[in-house]
Design an enzyme around this catalytic site. Structure first.
Site, short mmCIF file in Angstrom:
data_model
loop_
_atom_site.label_atom_id
_atom_site.label_comp_id
_atom_site.label_asym_id
_atom_site.label_seq_id
_atom_site.Cartn_x
_atom_site.Cartn_y
_atom_site.Cartn_z
N ASN A 153 -10.29 -4.97 5.97
CA ASN A 153 -9.41 -5.55 4.96
C ASN A 153 -8.87 -6.89 5.46
O ASN A 153 -8.54 -7.05 6.64
CB ASN A 153 -8.29 -4.59 4.54
CG ASN A 153 -7.45 -4.08 5.68
OD1 ASN A 153 -7.93 -3.85 6.79
ND2 ASN A 153 -6.17 -3.89 5.44
N ILE A 154 -8.82 -7.84 4.54
CA ILE A 154 -8.41 -9.21 4.86
C ILE A 154 -7.30 -9.60 3.90
O ILE A 154 -7.55 -9.74 2.69
CB ILE A 154 -9.61 -10.17 4.73
CG1 ILE A 154 -10.77 -9.69 5.61
CG2 ILE A 154 -9.20 -11.61 5.09
CD1 ILE A 154 -12.10 -10.38 5.33
N GLU A 155 -6.09 -9.70 4.42
CA GLU A 155 -4.93 -9.95 3.55
C GLU A 155 -4.63 -11.45 3.45
O GLU A 155 -5.24 -12.27 4.15
CB GLU A 155 -3.72 -9.18 4.08
CG GLU A 155 -4.00 -7.68 4.06
CD GLU A 155 -2.81 -6.81 4.44
OE1 GLU A 155 -1.82 -7.33 5.00
OE2 GLU A 155 -2.90 -5.60 4.17
N GLU B 181 -13.82 -1.81 2.08
CA GLU B 181 -15.02 -1.31 1.41
C GLU B 181 -15.72 -2.43 0.66
O GLU B 181 -16.94 -2.59 0.71
CB GLU B 181 -14.67 -0.21 0.39
CG GLU B 181 -13.98 1.00 0.96
CD GLU B 181 -12.46 0.89 0.93
OE1 GLU B 181 -11.92 -0.17 1.32
OE2 GLU B 181 -11.81 1.86 0.54
N CYS C 100 -9.05 2.77 -2.76
CA CYS C 100 -8.28 2.36 -3.94
C CYS C 100 -9.18 2.35 -5.18
O CYS C 100 -10.42 2.40 -5.08
CB CYS C 100 -7.65 0.99 -3.71
SG CYS C 100 -8.78 -0.38 -3.95
N CYS D 1 -11.88 -0.43 -5.38
CA CYS D 1 -13.05 -0.16 -4.52
C CYS D 1 -13.93 0.93 -5.13
O CYS D 1 -15.16 0.86 -5.05
CB CYS D 1 -12.61 0.23 -3.11
SG CYS D 1 -12.00 -1.21 -2.21
N CYS E 219 -10.13 -5.54 0.24
CA CYS E 219 -10.25 -4.26 0.94
C CYS E 219 -11.51 -4.21 1.81
O CYS E 219 -12.49 -4.93 1.57
CB CYS E 219 -10.33 -3.11 -0.05
SG CYS E 219 -8.84 -2.82 -1.00
#
Ligand code: THU
Length: 138
Positions: free
Chosen positions: A45-47, A58, A89, A92, A56
């Site tokens: 995950n890359i915020e 996935e 989520c 995804c 996310c």
């Protein structure tokens, strides 16, 4: 899924989880996607400071694979530091359903795991077939 395959995908997903860029939630997620051609794509995950732009794990793995020309998937392993196996989520689930995958294995750092099908993850999901109907009728 055999133990050897699970162990390899588990390790790859966990390594990806450790690369998580999640300074806002501090919630690290990793994914490892095995293609039918035998390649493994990982994702984390890359915020973003603008929260809604975050991606996310996935979807990162799936988008990497599709960008590389791979669309046939055998196994997706997803890991998070959760009490029970991580639950993907809704966004995804929809992206997983777009391409399909034979098996989805949800797990955690304790190696609890839950195996699910795409239909288990997204029952009565929206699919491109509805759009095909529209196109042929017009
Ligand atoms: N996250 C995932 O990477 N996958 C999921 O299925 C659940 C949520 C990430 C998004 C965000 O970076 C953090 O977990 C907290 O929501």
């Amino acid at each position: 899924m055999n133990d050897e395959k699970f162990e390899l995908l588990y390790k790859k997903a966990k390594d990806a989880m450790n690369k998580s860029y999640s300074p806002y939630s501090k919630f690290k997620v990793g994914a490892a996607l095995l293609t039918k051609s035998g390649k493994i794509y990982t994702g984390t995950n890359i915020e973003n400071a603008s929260y809604g732009l975050s991606m996310c794990a996935e979807r990162t793995a799936i988008f990497k694979a599709v960008s590389d020309g791979e669309k046939d998937f055998e196994t997706l392993v997803v890991i998070g530091d959760t009490d029970k196996p991580i639950s993907p989520c809704g966004a995804c689930r929809q992206v997983i359903a777009e391409f399909g995958v034979d098996e989805v294995i949800l797990t955690n750092l304790k190696k609890d795991f839950k195996e699910m099908s795409v239909e288990d993850l997204l029952p009565y999901g929206f699919s491109g077939e509805e759009l095909d109907d529209k196109n042929t009728n017009s």
